[in-house]
Design a protein around this motif. Structure first.
Motif, PDB file in Angstrom:
ATOM      1  N   PRO A 250      24.260  49.366  46.970  1.00 45.97           N
ATOM      2  CA  PRO A 250      24.363  50.723  47.521  1.00 45.97           C
ATOM      3  C   PRO A 250      23.136  51.110  48.339  1.00 45.97           C
ATOM      4  CG  PRO A 250      25.101  50.697  45.244  1.00 45.97           C
ATOM      5  CD  PRO A 250      24.500  49.340  45.510  1.00 45.97           C
ATOM      6  N   GLY A 251      23.383  51.720  49.477  1.00 45.35           N
ATOM      7  CA  GLY A 251      22.308  52.222  50.318  1.00 45.35           C
ATOM      8  C   GLY A 251      21.719  51.233  51.302  1.00 45.35           C
ATOM      9  N   MET A 252      22.047  49.968  51.163  1.00 42.04           N
ATOM     10  CA  MET A 252      21.495  48.957  52.068  1.00 42.04           C
ATOM     11  C   MET A 252      22.377  48.844  53.309  1.00 42.04           C
ATOM     12  SD  MET A 252      20.889  44.853  51.443  1.00 42.04           S
ATOM     13  CE  MET A 252      19.468  45.065  50.363  1.00 42.04           C
ATOM     14  N   PRO A 253      21.793  48.796  54.511  1.00 41.58           N
ATOM     15  CA  PRO A 253      22.597  48.560  55.720  1.00 41.58           C
ATOM     16  C   PRO A 253      23.269  47.191  55.674  1.00 41.58           C
ATOM     17  CG  PRO A 253      20.400  49.348  56.279  1.00 41.58           C
ATOM     18  CD  PRO A 253      20.364  49.010  54.826  1.00 41.58           C
ATOM     19  N   THR A 254      24.282  47.019  56.477  1.00 35.26           N
ATOM     20  CA  THR A 254      24.936  45.709  56.559  1.00 35.26           C
ATOM     21  C   THR A 254      24.211  44.765  57.507  1.00 35.26           C
ATOM     22  OG1 THR A 254      26.407  46.538  58.291  1.00 35.26           O
ATOM     23  CG2 THR A 254      27.227  46.604  56.015  1.00 35.26           C
ATOM     24  N   HIS A 255      23.496  45.329  58.496  1.00 31.55           N
ATOM     25  CA  HIS A 255      22.857  44.471  59.500  1.00 31.55           C
ATOM     26  C   HIS A 255      21.879  45.281  60.337  1.00 31.55           C
ATOM     27  CE1 HIS A 255      26.076  46.461  61.713  1.00 31.55           C
ATOM     28  NE2 HIS A 255      25.404  46.199  62.820  1.00 31.55           N
ATOM     29  N   TYR A 256      21.093  44.570  61.111  1.00 29.01           N
ATOM     30  CA  TYR A 256      20.149  45.180  62.058  1.00 29.01           C
ATOM     31  C   TYR A 256      20.306  44.479  63.405  1.00 29.01           C
ATOM     32  CZ  TYR A 256      17.913  46.673  57.692  1.00 29.01           C
ATOM     33  OH  TYR A 256      17.660  47.203  56.444  1.00 29.01           O
ATOM     34  N   THR A 257      19.898  45.166  64.449  1.00 26.71           N
ATOM     35  CA  THR A 257      19.864  44.517  65.764  1.00 26.71           C
ATOM     36  C   THR A 257      18.680  43.550  65.816  1.00 26.71           C
ATOM     37  OG1 THR A 257      18.539  46.319  66.682  1.00 26.71           O
ATOM     38  CG2 THR A 257      20.932  46.485  66.902  1.00 26.71           C
ATOM     39  N   VAL A 258      18.833  42.517  66.633  1.00 29.99           N
ATOM     40  CA  VAL A 258      17.786  41.503  66.719  1.00 29.99           C
ATOM     41  C   VAL A 258      17.850  40.817  68.070  1.00 29.99           C
ATOM     42  CG1 VAL A 258      19.264  39.726  65.679  1.00 29.99           C
ATOM     43  CG2 VAL A 258      16.770  39.477  65.562  1.00 29.99           C
ATOM     44  N   ALA A 259      16.691  40.485  68.612  1.00 32.16           N
ATOM     45  CA  ALA A 259      16.585  39.623  69.786  1.00 32.16           C
ATOM     46  C   ALA A 259      16.173  38.252  69.274  1.00 32.16           C
ATOM     47  CB  ALA A 259      15.561  40.172  70.772  1.00 32.16           C
TER      48      ALA A 259
END
Length: 356
Positions: A250-259
């Motif tokens: 709970p509360g954790m994002p599923t992903h982040y943007t990345v280069a």
């Protein structure tokens, strides 16, 4: 009303889509045609399985033998279980467009409006956002509109006893699922001869395999029955429970943007574990990957996920443990991201409609 406002937001897009392709809705509901299927009859290995299961389940052996002997071998199921031809290009943009499209969005908004209380309760109880539950059910079955037209008995017997050559043999898995299907029917009083589902034997609004139904489905409306076929409230609770049981945080994002790293060796090293989170944010940085600000602050492991776009450049995201949890439902990064994108778009429409 919120639903009326949401519908008006999509109305022009839907009209345009209908004019562009008036047969699309019919195509989406079409069940694959099936060649003439042979009845198994009293085939020795199937009857031996029947006798073993009758002893384990306490069923009448003659009745179980009779039920299984009526199963049909489905060539269409054997064809559909095979992987795509070698060299078939993956295309994330095309895959996304199959699910984040006007008709499915309209159905999703109606589903969310009709079951807002159950979605909110599931989110509060299991920590899985309502948008992801709605997104997953939308991807799986178009909100109950496409739940499969194959008799589950036929599909599981075909794959359990005549799994096609040309890929890793999974016949033992499907025999185990057939046993779980029999247990499910016995416990819930379901007619094993008539239940329908996908070509792999998945059933109901959330497309649970029999073993997942037996292990993870819950009676979320407390009516004394676990019904994933006719009860979307049970489906909502069961999806949330399944994800919670498979590592959802709970509360954790599923992903982040990345280069991604410019160095192809470092990029390959980060891609090697595929969707399994294996590197810290600091290790991403050391390899030359540039995470978003939120991603740089992430405390858990991350996976560099590549989504191919046919002949165009791939897309990349940094998946968390929650992205990985979504892939426990379906072992595919494309599937997980489609669930996320559909849910996110539904939430965006709802938020837009609520603004003054």
């Amino acid at each position: 009303m919120l639903l009326r406002a949401l519908t008006s937001v999509l109305s022009l897009v839907l009209i345009t889509a209908a004019l562009a392709d008036p047969a699309q809705a019919a195509k989406q509901k079409k069940t694959p045609s099936q060649p003439v299927a042979a009845i198994y009859g009293e085939r020795e290995d199937l009857m031996r399985f029947a006798s073993e299961q009758a002893a384990l389940l306490g069923w009448n052996e003659a009745g179980l033998r009779r039920l299984l002997s009526q199963a049909r071998k489905l060539p269409t199921v054997q064809r559909l279980i095979m992987p795509p031809p070698a060299g078939t290009a993956k295309d994330w943009a095309a895959y996304r467009a199959r699910f984040v499209e006007p008709r499915r969005l309209q159905a999703g908004l109606a589903f969310w409006a009709a079951h807002e209380a159950a979605l909110a309760r599931a989110e509060a109880q299991y920590g899985v956002p309502a948008e992801l539950i709605a997104g997953l059910i939308g991807v799986e079955t178009f909100y109950g509109q496409i739940t499969g037209g194959f008799r589950v008995l036929d599909a599981l017997v075909t794959l359990g006893f005549d799994f096609p050559p040309g890929r890793r043999d999974r016949s033992e898995f499907f025999r185990a699922e057939l046993a779980e299907f029999l247990k499910l029917c016995q416990r819930e009083g379901l007619d094993a001869a008539t239940l329908k589902g996908s070509y792999a034997g998945a059933m109901g609004w959330p497309q649970f395999m029999p073993s997942s139904w037996n292990k993870h489905a819950i009676d979320f409306d407390a009516d004394g029955h676990v019904d994933l076929i006719g009860n979307p409230v049970d489906a909502i609770g069961s999806v949330a429970h399944y994800l919670a049981q498979h590592g959802w945080r709970p509360g954790m994002p599923t992903h982040y943007t990345v280069a991604v790293p410019v160095d192809t060796v470092e990029r390959a090293r980060l891609l090697a574990p595929d969707i399994l989170p294996s590197f810290s944010a600091a290790q991403f940085a050391e390899a030359g990957a540039e995470l978003s600000e939120a991603g740089r602050e992430h405390q858990g492991a991350l996976a560099l996920v590549e989504l191919q776009n046919g002949t165009a450049a791939p897309s990349y995201i940094a998946g968390t443990a929650n992205f990985y949890a979504l892939t426990r439902y379906n072992w595919s990064s494309y599937y997980a991201y489609a669930v996320i994108e559909l849910g996110r778009t539904l939430r965006s429409f709802r938020e837009s409609a609520q603004k003054p």
